[in-house]
Structures are given as C-alpha cells and as structure tokens.
Enzyme design. Structure first.
Site, PDB file in Angstrom:
ATOM      1  N   LYS A  23     -32.762  42.841 -82.422  1.00  0.00           N
ATOM      2  CA  LYS A  23     -32.993  41.594 -81.672  1.00  0.00           C
ATOM      3  C   LYS A  23     -34.283  40.972 -82.209  1.00  0.00           C
ATOM      4  CE  LYS A  23     -32.458  40.117 -76.872  1.00  0.00           C
ATOM      5  NZ  LYS A  23     -31.476  39.051 -77.046  1.00  0.00           N
TER       6      LYS A  23
HETATM    7  N1  PMP Z   1     -25.364  38.809 -78.364  1.00  0.00           N
HETATM    8  C1  PMP Z   1     -26.484  38.102 -78.551  1.00  0.00           C
HETATM    9  C2  PMP Z   1     -26.612  37.285 -79.788  1.00  0.00           C
HETATM   10  C3  PMP Z   1     -27.489  38.130 -77.567  1.00  0.00           C
HETATM   11  O1  PMP Z   1     -28.606  37.416 -77.738  1.00  0.00           O
HETATM   12  C4  PMP Z   1     -27.317  38.892 -76.402  1.00  0.00           C
HETATM   13  C5  PMP Z   1     -28.382  38.927 -75.356  1.00  0.00           C
HETATM   14  N2  PMP Z   1     -29.326  39.929 -75.619  1.00  0.00           N
HETATM   15  C6  PMP Z   1     -26.122  39.619 -76.267  1.00  0.00           C
HETATM   16  C7  PMP Z   1     -25.166  39.556 -77.271  1.00  0.00           C
HETATM   17  C8  PMP Z   1     -25.884  40.485 -75.062  1.00  0.00           C
HETATM   18  O2  PMP Z   1     -26.722  41.604 -75.107  1.00  0.00           O
HETATM   19  P1  PMP Z   1     -27.163  42.369 -73.783  1.00  0.00           P
HETATM   20  O3  PMP Z   1     -25.920  42.613 -73.003  1.00  0.00           O
HETATM   21  O4  PMP Z   1     -27.793  43.604 -74.290  1.00  0.00           O
HETATM   22  O5  PMP Z   1     -28.104  41.475 -73.063  1.00  0.00           O
END
Ligand code: PMP
Length: 296
Positions: A153
C-alpha cells in the site's frame, strides 16, 4: 474535516496537536510518492473500541515498508497499542485510522534513513456511501505488477486511483472498476470487487490487486454462511450478466453495486448475497453476531 483545534496525533514518537505539526517540503514522499500507509477502522463495541484486524493491517504496513526499502522501527504490537492510545486521547470509538510512513529530505531516487511515522484518526462515514453504485469500466488499468509491488500500500500507487475515480465521476458514474494489464477485471480504485452469479460469488485472484483485509473477511464470513466464492479471472462482459455485485474495503465496508457501464444487475440489492454479507460484516466488526445476527 480531518482535524480540529484539539485533535491529537502521534508523530515520530511524540503526541502533539495536529494543528501544530509540520513537515519538510523536501520530503521524498511528497515529491515521488514513496511512502506507505494503512486505512484501518475501529468500532464501538460492548467491550469498548475495537480496532478491526489491527494486527493484519500493521503486518501489511510492515510488508509495504519492507518492499519500499523503508526501515520502520516499530513492531506490530507497538503500533497496535499506539493506535488504542490514539483513540483514547481523541475520545474516538467509531473511527478511521490512518497510519502514514513518510520519508525525509532526499531528492535522489534512493531510499533515505529518515523515516517518519504519523498516526491520526477521524470520524469517517462509509467511504462510498450507502446507495448502490453505478460503475464504469475505467480507461485506466491497475498498475502492471511488474512495475511495482501491487500488494504494497504505497502512496504513489494512488495517483492511478485518483485518475480512475475522477474519470468516472466526470462521466456521471459513482465509481470506477479497473482492469488488469490483460483486460480482466482487477478491482476498484480503493476497494476489491465481487460479483454474484447463480448463488455463487466470484472475485479476482491475487496478483494484480491489493490483498484486501475486508476481502479476506468476506471469504471467512462466506465460508461460515455456506456461500461459495471462487477466485478467477473474468471480464466486464461476464459482470454484465451478474445477479449482483459489491465492493469491499475498510473505508467502504461492503458497498452494493447497481450496474456496470449501464448494465443493471438482475437482483435487487436486498436479495443479493452481498446484502447478506454486508449485514454479517457489520455484525462481525461490532462483535454483535452472537447477539442479534439475522440473515436478511
Ligand atoms: N484495493 C485497493 C486499491 C485499496 O486501496 C483498498 C483499501 N485499502 C482495498 C483494495 C481494500 O483493502 P482493505 O479491505 O484491506 O481495506
């Protein structure tokens, strides 16, 4: 919106007022997008505020930092305990928590040892709202996994998300759905994507997407509820035939989708597996499931 006069943040080992915090304009993260972050939610429960899947989020933060050659001097346990302190100091229960690891002065394209850690939190409504969303297939692809670590991320990756959401909104849609480099559906700009067909759910496999913690929670809940989920590659044309669809993400939770490129799904949202899982998700994060869990 994100802070006021009294908001307290954690920055580089100290608690301070958000309004008094400063940053370096020569930060490598500001110029080149080389920072890593998380998005976490806490929920009010009978036992007080609970940070949902805190460990998993901070493990991902450490993984993202490692991939970007950022030396983060905190353990998962330290970060979890600082997060609870952050909530307490700001008197927050239902909150969105944003840890950001950013770098200091460096205009070269090499890592720096100057690593800053910010933890902040605010009240944030469901990111994509409560209405079913109208999506468009984005003209932007998700980053090629050979161009970056897609499962990290990283702040800079979100320029792709901003372009996709802005394009969708400018064209009158609520949100974008992005394809991978092979024209299969990957995910949304800030959420993973599932669709339902004949009582079964489908979602993209790992490889071109962020490995969402909510996506993983949906796998767990679906398994408990006897709902079948398959990870496979599929195209927008497959989605046009769907009975229902939804996004999953920490900020968005489980967000219902009404249509893709003007093709409406067959079922009303309330009749979909997504609606059942949305209710189950809210019960899980609030630790209510053993008390008043009801299938909708
Ligand atoms: N894909 C992307 C590109 C994101 O930014 C997020 C948010 N973090 C998610 C998927 C979903 O991830 P999570 O369920 O861990 O928040």
């Amino acid at each position: 919106m994100y802070y006021n006069e009294t908001t307290t943040i954690f920055l580089d080992g100290k608690w301070m007022k958000a309004k008094d915090a400063t940053t370096d304009l020569y930060s490598q993260t500001l110029h080149y997008g080389a920072g890593v972050f998380e998005g976490i939610r806490s929920y009010e429960t009978e036992d007080g505020a609970m940070v949902f899947k805190a460990k998993e989020h901070y493990e991902r933060l450490l993984y993202s930092a490692e991939k970007m050659h950022i030396k983060l001097k905190y353990s998962v346990e330290e970060l979890v305990s600082l997060t609870y302190e952050l909530l307490e100091r700001n008197n927050l229960q239902n909150a969105y928590i944003r840890p950001l690891v950013y770098l200091g002065q460096n205009m070269a394209l090499q890592p720096t040892d100057e690593v800053h850690v910010l933890l902040c939190a605010w009240n944030w409504e469901r990111y994509l709202g409560n209405q079913q969303l109208k999506l468009m297939t984005s003209s932007f692809q998700r980053p090629n996994p050979k161009s970056c670590f897609v499962e990290a991320k990283v702040t800079g990756h979100y320029t792709n998300s901003i372009l996709a959401t802005t394009e969708a909104k400018n064209k009158g849609f609520d949100e974008a759905l992005l394809l991978d480099m092979n024209d299969n559906v990957a995910e949304g700009p800030g959420a993973n994507f599932f669709y339902e067909k004949d009582d079964k759910l489908y979602t993209a496999p790992l490889g071109n997407i962020l490995s969402g913690i909510t996506r993983q929670t949906i796998f767990e809940l679906a398994n408990e509820l006897g709902i079948e989920v398959e990870e496979k590659f599929f195209t927008p044309e497959d989605v046009y035939q769907a009975d229902g669809a939804f996004f999953t993400g920490t900020a968005a939770e489980v967000a219902g989708i009404e249509s893709l490129d003007g093709h409406s799904f067959h079922l009303k949202w309330d009749e979909t597996l997504g609606a059942t899982l949305s209710a189950a998700y809210i019960n899980r994060v609030q630790k209510k499931e053993y008390k008043n869990f009801e299938l909708v």
